[in-house]
Design an enzyme around this catalytic site. Structure first.
Site, PDB file in Angstrom:
ATOM      1  N   HIS A  92      57.841  22.890  65.375  1.00  0.00           N
ATOM      2  CA  HIS A  92      56.918  23.996  65.081  1.00  0.00           C
ATOM      3  C   HIS A  92      56.688  24.159  63.574  1.00  0.00           C
ATOM      4  O   HIS A  92      56.536  25.274  63.076  1.00  0.00           O
ATOM      5  CB  HIS A  92      57.423  25.320  65.668  1.00  0.00           C
ATOM      6  CG  HIS A  92      57.516  25.342  67.159  1.00  0.00           C
ATOM      7  ND1 HIS A  92      56.530  25.827  67.975  1.00  0.00           N
ATOM      8  CD2 HIS A  92      58.492  24.915  68.006  1.00  0.00           C
ATOM      9  CE1 HIS A  92      56.892  25.719  69.246  1.00  0.00           C
ATOM     10  NE2 HIS A  92      58.083  25.153  69.293  1.00  0.00           N
ATOM     11  N   ASN A 165      55.880  30.161  74.127  1.00  0.00           N
ATOM     12  CA  ASN A 165      54.862  29.114  74.015  1.00  0.00           C
ATOM     13  C   ASN A 165      53.602  29.532  74.767  1.00  0.00           C
ATOM     14  O   ASN A 165      53.609  30.539  75.490  1.00  0.00           O
ATOM     15  CB  ASN A 165      55.377  27.804  74.627  1.00  0.00           C
ATOM     16  CG  ASN A 165      56.290  27.030  73.675  1.00  0.00           C
ATOM     17  OD1 ASN A 165      56.340  27.290  72.471  1.00  0.00           O
ATOM     18  ND2 ASN A 165      57.009  26.075  74.229  1.00  0.00           N
TER      19      ASN A 165
HETATM   20 FE1  HDE Z   1      62.371  26.277  69.946  1.00  0.00          FE
HETATM   21  N1  HDE Z   1      63.150  25.976  68.101  1.00  0.00           N
HETATM   22  N2  HDE Z   1      63.909  25.305  70.762  1.00  0.00           N
HETATM   23  N3  HDE Z   1      61.518  26.432  71.787  1.00  0.00           N
HETATM   24  N4  HDE Z   1      60.810  27.229  69.147  1.00  0.00           N
HETATM   25  C1  HDE Z   1      62.597  26.363  66.936  1.00  0.00           C
HETATM   26  O1  HDE Z   1      63.733  27.428  65.172  1.00  0.00           O
HETATM   27  C2  HDE Z   1      65.066  25.018  70.153  1.00  0.00           C
HETATM   28  C3  HDE Z   1      62.046  25.981  72.959  1.00  0.00           C
HETATM   29  C4  HDE Z   1      59.818  27.845  69.819  1.00  0.00           C
HETATM   30  O2  HDE Z   1      57.063  30.198  64.618  1.00  0.00           O
HETATM   31  C5  HDE Z   1      63.519  26.166  65.769  1.00  0.00           C
HETATM   32  O3  HDE Z   1      63.153  28.577  63.325  1.00  0.00           O
HETATM   33  C6  HDE Z   1      66.007  24.461  71.087  1.00  0.00           C
HETATM   34  C7  HDE Z   1      61.374  26.548  74.089  1.00  0.00           C
HETATM   35  C8  HDE Z   1      58.860  28.385  68.893  1.00  0.00           C
HETATM   36  O4  HDE Z   1      58.946  30.059  63.505  1.00  0.00           O
HETATM   37  C9  HDE Z   1      64.793  25.640  66.413  1.00  0.00           C
HETATM   38  C10 HDE Z   1      65.350  24.403  72.280  1.00  0.00           C
HETATM   39  C11 HDE Z   1      60.409  27.355  73.546  1.00  0.00           C
HETATM   40  C12 HDE Z   1      59.361  28.068  67.635  1.00  0.00           C
HETATM   41  C13 HDE Z   1      64.408  25.578  67.868  1.00  0.00           C
HETATM   42  C14 HDE Z   1      64.049  24.947  72.076  1.00  0.00           C
HETATM   43  C15 HDE Z   1      60.512  27.260  72.115  1.00  0.00           C
HETATM   44  C16 HDE Z   1      60.576  27.355  67.827  1.00  0.00           C
HETATM   45  C17 HDE Z   1      62.933  25.340  64.664  1.00  0.00           C
HETATM   46  C18 HDE Z   1      65.871  23.840  73.590  1.00  0.00           C
HETATM   47  C19 HDE Z   1      59.355  28.182  74.281  1.00  0.00           C
HETATM   48  C20 HDE Z   1      58.711  28.378  66.298  1.00  0.00           C
HETATM   49  C21 HDE Z   1      62.688  26.276  63.509  1.00  0.00           C
HETATM   50  C22 HDE Z   1      66.696  24.671  74.290  1.00  0.00           C
HETATM   51  C23 HDE Z   1      59.894  29.197  75.128  1.00  0.00           C
HETATM   52  C24 HDE Z   1      59.035  29.752  65.827  1.00  0.00           C
HETATM   53  C25 HDE Z   1      63.179  27.555  63.957  1.00  0.00           C
HETATM   54  C26 HDE Z   1      58.298  30.026  64.541  1.00  0.00           C
HETATM   55  C27 HDE Z   1      61.384  26.915  66.793  1.00  0.00           C
HETATM   56  C28 HDE Z   1      65.285  25.196  68.805  1.00  0.00           C
HETATM   57  C29 HDE Z   1      63.095  25.002  73.105  1.00  0.00           C
HETATM   58  C30 HDE Z   1      59.628  27.983  71.248  1.00  0.00           C
HETATM   59  C31 HDE Z   1      65.315  24.333  65.870  1.00  0.00           C
HETATM   60  C32 HDE Z   1      67.397  24.010  70.777  1.00  0.00           C
HETATM   61  C33 HDE Z   1      61.697  26.331  75.564  1.00  0.00           C
HETATM   62  C34 HDE Z   1      57.589  29.136  69.223  1.00  0.00           C
HETATM   63  O5  HDE Z   1      65.866  26.520  66.257  1.00  0.00           O
END
Ligand code: HDE
Length: 710
Positions: A92, A165
């Protein structure tokens, strides 16, 4: 030859200072600007506050001599510049945010004790960041990708982040697979390409070996992955969460954000062209909407259910690759989210904002979804890496807007440093905050037991039934887009066995889809269907709510018309068009052969927004061709004019045109016999009103089979 040692004009401190004055460049810390003797121009200073005498030349021995290390101003300026970047988000990275508020419709006390839902009309400040997932910070907006929809609500009981999302399901069931998924989708590690694209071997290799991703694959191959605007997307919390009321009773909940202006996507051929014409298409759209007072709005809706309802499904509500169709469990409206202010500084807010799934106020709680549980660990960890200090909550965009008190102290860049003696509790001095069993967050007291094991539950075993349900819930055209997207993506995969393996999964979803993709890829023979862990359900009802086209807005509000004009454009028609669009709440851009503008039939000057090369029709939802007869010969010589018309037609857009513009169609390869209900002659203000009335249909889908664009 001796070089001149005289300072060059324009590079002296005096000349530069004049420039600064002319531009009224006013930047200073906290508004406390150094003033000149006359008091009107702030004096440039170092970060230490020292006034600077010359910002154009570094300090040297003699005019052409070596630079001196004692030039502290130069050293500080370059030092700071060298450190301007922070690591981009590992996923993201490309995103765009805005401020706004959430307004609660009525008390939800029955379900939750969360303060923001207790009073009708209560407004909670919000910050929202939309994003793509795979591309880096500078990648193009129209990549085929999931869009992040992350909402930070600054409640009176601490920040609540719904980090969701625009698609209600996800690729994987267990967070332990997230690094693999992301490694696979991002650029390949040896070549470092492709950027912001899933169309490559690594991604499809991982997907073809991960059948649980099939439902999500249907969504990302659909038009959901190429939205027309952030404003026209749904948002989802994805996981099952819990609401907990004051009595400690829990209700399961799924969060939905519904766009007030309805859903809309672009076509793939359009997306590819938008990426070239305006890689910031989504950013510019949100910026323009908010700056012109057209504040985008979404409704928060809850899908509420209890354990007995959850048990009635043969899938698991803890499995993030599944959804509960809205027809089966209608979501209830709860409040509205309005975005009404752009950040004053992108870095300070959009780049530094730290969303964390574990930020929940009392009254909101987690479920055991193993994806959510993994995320609750990840998001805190990532902030330390990215923002560089445990004090990232001191950055204004991340700080709570309610009173807060704790004993955390010191660390890099600590901005809030409490005074007083006691920095621990309990203490004998009566100082500092104490915990509150009544007001504090109390986790829902669920009973947990079982052997400690690494195991995927049986209830997570069905990978195809909902993928099939999603596919069959699309209109015929939308289904065709999914097939075409799969063919396109897999055509970029160089390893034949990976392509075949994907088709073997598609056979479990829908035979005709698999066949279309197999034919599109030129497979010599169809593979056999992949083994399915459980039989694929053939009896799930289609869900119209899953289609974008079935849920179109039926109005042109918030959309944009591209109007091609030339000198001599009919002033009456143009005026009628502008008025009708205004009434509809739609906007327009004037495209002219020259950006300076054109003179209309009344002799008035019309400012242009774009010259024809800079304003291709992919940037607009519909177009109107209003050139005067005299201008046609010159326009016919421009290949960009041909593309303007040909693309709009191929992308199934409504096209209004004056009679003089008819030859432009022929040049674009469109015979008059091909004109359909979406090609509308504009001769009078009445025609114009009728044309604008039709624009709410957004596209002439009936044209699509004939133009065969994807
Ligand atoms: Fe994320 N995800 N994600 N994700 N995600 C990040 O956090 C992670 C997942 C989502 O505008 C990171 O600050 C893991 C699902 C958004 O700043 C990180 C898993 C969904 C954003 C991270 C998921 C998301 C992130 C990277 C698997 C939808 C951007 C930078 C379990 C429900 C937020 C940060 C923004 C961002 C980890 C899966 C949505 C690395 C481990 C499912 C919208 O922490």
């Amino acid at each position: 030859m001796a070089k001149s040692t005289k300072p060059t004009a324009g590079t002296t401190a005096a000349a530069a200072s004049a420039t600064i004055h002319d531009q009224k460049l006013m930047r200073g810390e906290g508004g406390e600007l150094h003033q000149t003797a006359s008091g009107d121009i702030p004096v440039l200073t170092t970060a230490q506050g020292g006034p600077v005498s010359d910002d154009q030349n570094s300090l040297k021995i003699g005019p052409r001599g070596p630079t001196l290390i004692e030039d502290f101003h130069f050293r500080e300026k370059i030092f700071h510049f060298d450190h301007e970047r922070i690591p981009e988000r590992v996923v993201h990275a490309r995103g765009y945010g805005a401020h706004g508020f959430f307004e609660n419709y009525k008390p939800q006390t029955k379900y939750t004790r969360a303060d923001l839902f207790q009073r009708a009309g209560e407004k909670t400040p919000a910050f929202v960041r939309f994003s793509t997932v795979a591309g880096s910070k500078g990648s193009a907006d129209l990549a085929r990708d999931v869009r992040g929809f992350a909402v930070k609500l600054y409640t009176q009981e601490g920040n609540w982040d719904i980090v969701g999302n625009n698609i209600p399901v996800f690729f994987i069931q267990d967070a332990i697979k997230f690094p693999d998924l992301i490694h696979a989708v991002k650029e390949e590690p040896d070549s470092a390409f492709p950027q912001a694209q899933s169309a490559h071997d690594n991604f499809w290799d991982f997907i073809s070996l991960t059948p649980e991703s099939m439902h999500m694959i249907m969504w990302v191959m659909s038009d959901r992955a190429i939205p027309r605007s952030f404003r026209f997307m749904e948002g989802f919390g994805v996981h099952t969460f819990r609401l907990v009321n004051a009595k400690g009773e829990s209700t399961f909940v799924k969060f939905h954000w519904k766009p007030k202006l309805g859903m809309q996507s672009v076509l793939w051929n359009e997306a590819v062209k938008i990426n070239g014409a305006d890689p910031d298409f989504h950013r510019r759209d949100l910026w323009t909407a908010i700056q012109t007072g057209n504040f985008p709005e979404w409704e928060l809706q809850f899908q509420l259910f209890d354990q007995a309802f959850a048990d009635s499904f043969d899938f698991d509500v803890l499995d993030a690759t599944k959804l509960i169709p809205e027809e089966v469990l209608p979501p209830v409206p709860v409040g509205r989210l309005v975005l009404d202010r752009m950040p004053g500084n992108f870095f300070a807010e959009t780049e530094q904002v730290a969303f964390m799934t574990q930020n929940v106020p009392p009254g909101i709680d987690f479920s055991n979804d193993p994806l959510l549980q993994g995320r609750n660990f990840s998001y805190l960890d990532t902030q330390l890496k990215r923002l560089g200090s445990p004090n990232f909550t001191h950055i204004p965009i991340n700080a709570p807007k309610c009173p807060f008190h704790h004993f955390q102290q010191d660390g890099h860049m600590a901005m809030r440093n409490p005074v007083g003696r006691a920095n621990y509790q309990p203490n004998s001095f009566g100082e500092g905050p104490r915990e509150s069993p009544e007001r504090g967050f109390t986790p829902f007291a669920d009973h947990e037991s079982g052997a400690k094991r690494r195991l995927r539950p049986e209830s997570f075993a069905d990978h195809y039934s909902q993928a099939r349900q999603f596919f069959l819930s699309q209109t015929e055209g939308e289904r065709h887009h999914i097939a075409a997207a799969l063919v396109f993506e897999l055509s970029k995969v160089k390893t034949p066995v990976i392509r075949e393996r994907v088709v073997s999964h598609l056979l479990n979803i829908d035979q005709s889809l698999a066949q279309q993709v197999g034919t599109g890829l030129g497979l010599q023979a169809m593979p056999k269907a992949a083994d399915a862990a459980v039989p694929v359900r053939q009896d799930l009802d289609v869900s119209a709510k899953l289609s974008i086209v079935e849920n179109g807005p039926q109005r042109f509000e918030g959309r944009k018309l591209g109007i091609l004009v030339s000198d001599g454009v009919d002033a009456t028609l143009l005026k009628a068009l502008k008025t009708a669009l205004g009434k509809e709440g739609a906007s327009f851009e004037i495209i002219a052969p020259k950006v300076g503008g054109a003179e209309d039939s009344d002799g008035s000057w019309i400012e242009a927004d774009q010259m024809i090369d800079g304003g291709p029709s992919v940037l607009y939802d519909a177009i109107a061709l209003l050139p005067a007869a005299d201008a046609i010969d010159d326009l016919l010589k421009e290949s960009t004019v041909r593309d303007f018309v040909a693309d709009a037609f191929a992308h199934c857009k409504f096209i209004g045109h004056v009679k003089a513009a008819v030859p432009l169609f022929a040049k674009a390869g469109i015979a008059e016999a091909d004109f359909d209900e979406g090609v509308i002659a504009l001769a009078s203000p009445g025609d114009v009103r009728e044309f604008v009335g039709k624009l709410g249909q957004l596209r002439v889908w009936s044209r699509e089979p004939r133009v065969k664009m994807k």
